[in-house]
Design an enzyme around this catalytic site. Structure first.
Site, PDB file in Angstrom:
ATOM      1  N   ARG A  83      -1.561  -4.029   9.598  1.00 13.99           N
ATOM      2  CA  ARG A  83      -1.885  -4.916  10.118  1.00 13.99           C
ATOM      3  C   ARG A  83      -3.187  -6.333  10.388  1.00 13.99           C
ATOM      4  O   ARG A  83      -3.006  -5.546  11.271  1.00 13.99           O
ATOM      5  CB  ARG A  83      -0.469  -5.631  10.493  1.00 13.99           C
ATOM      6  CG  ARG A  83      -0.012  -7.369  10.614  1.00 13.99           C
ATOM      7  CD  ARG A  83      -0.234  -8.732   9.630  1.00 13.99           C
ATOM      8  NE  ARG A  83       0.286  -9.340  10.233  1.00 13.99           N
ATOM      9  CZ  ARG A  83       0.971 -10.265  10.896  1.00 13.99           C
ATOM     10  NH1 ARG A  83       2.382  -9.965  11.021  1.00 13.99           N
ATOM     11  NH2 ARG A  83       0.888 -11.660  11.159  1.00 13.99           N
ATOM     12  N   ARG A  92      -1.266 -10.722   4.703  1.00 15.30           N
ATOM     13  CA  ARG A  92      -0.930  -9.702   5.297  1.00 15.30           C
ATOM     14  C   ARG A  92      -0.761  -8.343   4.914  1.00 15.30           C
ATOM     15  O   ARG A  92       0.253  -8.487   3.670  1.00 15.30           O
ATOM     16  CB  ARG A  92       0.143 -10.180   6.633  1.00 15.30           C
ATOM     17  CG  ARG A  92       1.659 -10.398   5.710  1.00 15.30           C
ATOM     18  CD  ARG A  92       2.033 -12.287   6.630  1.00 15.30           C
ATOM     19  NE  ARG A  92       0.732 -12.726   6.928  1.00 15.30           N
ATOM     20  CZ  ARG A  92       1.630 -13.951   7.842  1.00 15.30           C
ATOM     21  NH1 ARG A  92       2.012 -13.603   8.612  1.00 15.30           N
ATOM     22  NH2 ARG A  92       0.219 -14.624   8.516  1.00 15.30           N
ATOM     23  N   ASP A  95       4.623  -8.636   7.359  1.00 11.80           N
ATOM     24  CA  ASP A  95       4.955  -8.649   8.442  1.00 11.80           C
ATOM     25  C   ASP A  95       6.750  -8.524   8.043  1.00 11.80           C
ATOM     26  O   ASP A  95       7.212  -7.919   7.668  1.00 11.80           O
ATOM     27  CB  ASP A  95       5.295  -9.994   8.019  1.00 11.80           C
ATOM     28  CG  ASP A  95       4.538 -10.789   9.088  1.00 11.80           C
ATOM     29  OD1 ASP A  95       4.545 -10.458   9.901  1.00 11.80           O
ATOM     30  OD2 ASP A  95       5.219 -12.881   8.393  1.00 11.80           O
ATOM     31  N   ASP A  97       9.874  -9.401  10.726  1.00 11.18           N
ATOM     32  CA  ASP A  97       9.947 -10.556  11.694  1.00 11.18           C
ATOM     33  C   ASP A  97      11.714 -10.912  11.785  1.00 11.18           C
ATOM     34  O   ASP A  97      12.495 -10.973  10.721  1.00 11.18           O
ATOM     35  CB  ASP A  97       9.705 -12.055  10.592  1.00 11.18           C
ATOM     36  CG  ASP A  97       8.979 -12.225  10.858  1.00 11.18           C
ATOM     37  OD1 ASP A  97       8.021 -11.757  12.184  1.00 11.18           O
ATOM     38  OD2 ASP A  97       8.411 -13.357  10.231  1.00 11.18           O
TER      39      ASP A  97
HETATM   40  O1  GSY Z   1       6.747 -15.496   8.400  1.00 12.36           O
HETATM   41  C1  GSY Z   1       6.396 -14.456   7.204  1.00 12.36           C
HETATM   42  C2  GSY Z   1       4.390 -14.237   6.906  1.00 12.36           C
HETATM   43  N1  GSY Z   1       4.181 -15.891   5.654  1.00 12.36           N
HETATM   44  C3  GSY Z   1       5.348 -15.633   3.314  1.00 12.36           C
HETATM   45  C4  GSY Z   1       5.954 -15.516   2.986  1.00 12.36           C
HETATM   46  O2  GSY Z   1       6.737 -13.775   4.232  1.00 12.36           O
HETATM   47  N2  GSY Z   1       6.265 -15.411   2.367  1.00 12.36           N
HETATM   48  C5  GSY Z   1       5.828 -17.001   1.562  1.00 12.36           C
HETATM   49  N3  GSY Z   1       6.304 -17.121   0.599  1.00 12.36           N
HETATM   50  N4  GSY Z   1       5.216 -17.610   2.414  1.00 12.36           N
HETATM   51  C6  GSY Z   1       4.988 -16.917   3.875  1.00 12.36           C
HETATM   52  N5  GSY Z   1       3.780 -17.963   4.598  1.00 12.36           N
HETATM   53  C7  GSY Z   1       4.108 -17.435   6.064  1.00 12.36           C
HETATM   54  S1  GSY Z   1       3.293 -17.399   6.925  1.00 12.36           S
END
Ligand code: GSY
Length: 171
Positions: A83, A92, A95, A97
């Site tokens: 990453r 990315r 991720d 979280d």
């Molecule tokens: O916070 C997670 C990163 N992220 C995502 C994601 O994981 N999925 C979608 N669909 N949109 C996102 N925008 C972000 S920033």
């Protein structure tokens, strides 16, 4: 021992391999037990929209790690899987979280639990509703399935069951 929910997201190929790699590394830790995993969903990007579709999923783990130690382990996995953090909300490899950690709330510069935007994101609530529909999110005070119900249809349409898509492609 606490139950925690972790969201996984990736939008750089090979996306499935990044998810699999992250799951393997999570289970390698002797203080983390994987209880359950959601389906994988292909999702329209939210926030910074000029980027590729994501694969998203959620896992339920049982752990004796503190929230901060769990965060450090998750960040280690992100780093090991390559990453890079060029654009804040941009593409990315993977991720991880931390969404929820039992009933606890955490508020530090590094970590906020419950995740501050989880209750408004279809790409979080759809897979979470598979694992914990009745979970009442601390601070928000509402159940996952009720929050999902309230989301606009357009948001939910941006979250598609990717396993089902696989099956369609096989026939
Ligand atoms: O916070 C997670 C990163 N992220 C995502 C994601 O994981 N999925 C979608 N669909 N949109 C996102 N925008 C972000 S920033």
């Amino acid at each position: 021992m606490e139950i925690a929910y972790i969201a996984l997201g990736t939008n750089i190929e090979p996306r499935e391999a990044y998810l699999t790699g992250a799951l393997e590394k999570i289970t390698e830790h002797e203080e983390i037990k994987m209880n359950n995993i959601s389906s994988i969903y292909e999702t329209d990007p939210v926030g910074y929209t000029d980027q590729a579709d994501f694969l998203n999923m959620i896992i339920e783990v049982e752990t004796t790690l503190s929230p901060m130690d769990l965060l450090a382990y998750c960040q280690g996995i992100e780093n090991r899987l390559g990453r890079e953090r060029d654009i804040r909300f941009g593409p990315r490899t993977i991720d991880l979280d931390i969404l929820l950690y039992g009933e606890e709330t955490v508020s530090t510069d590094e970590l906020t639990v419950p995740h501050p935007r989880m209750h408004e994101r279809a790409f979080v609530l759809v897979p979470l509703a598979e694992l914990a529909p009745s979970y009442s999110i601390p601070k928000v005070g509402e159940r996952v399935e009720d929050l999902l119900e309230k989301l606009p249809e357009a948001d939910k349409k941006g979250v598609r069951d990717w396993s089902a898509e696989d099956e369609r492609n096989d026939t």
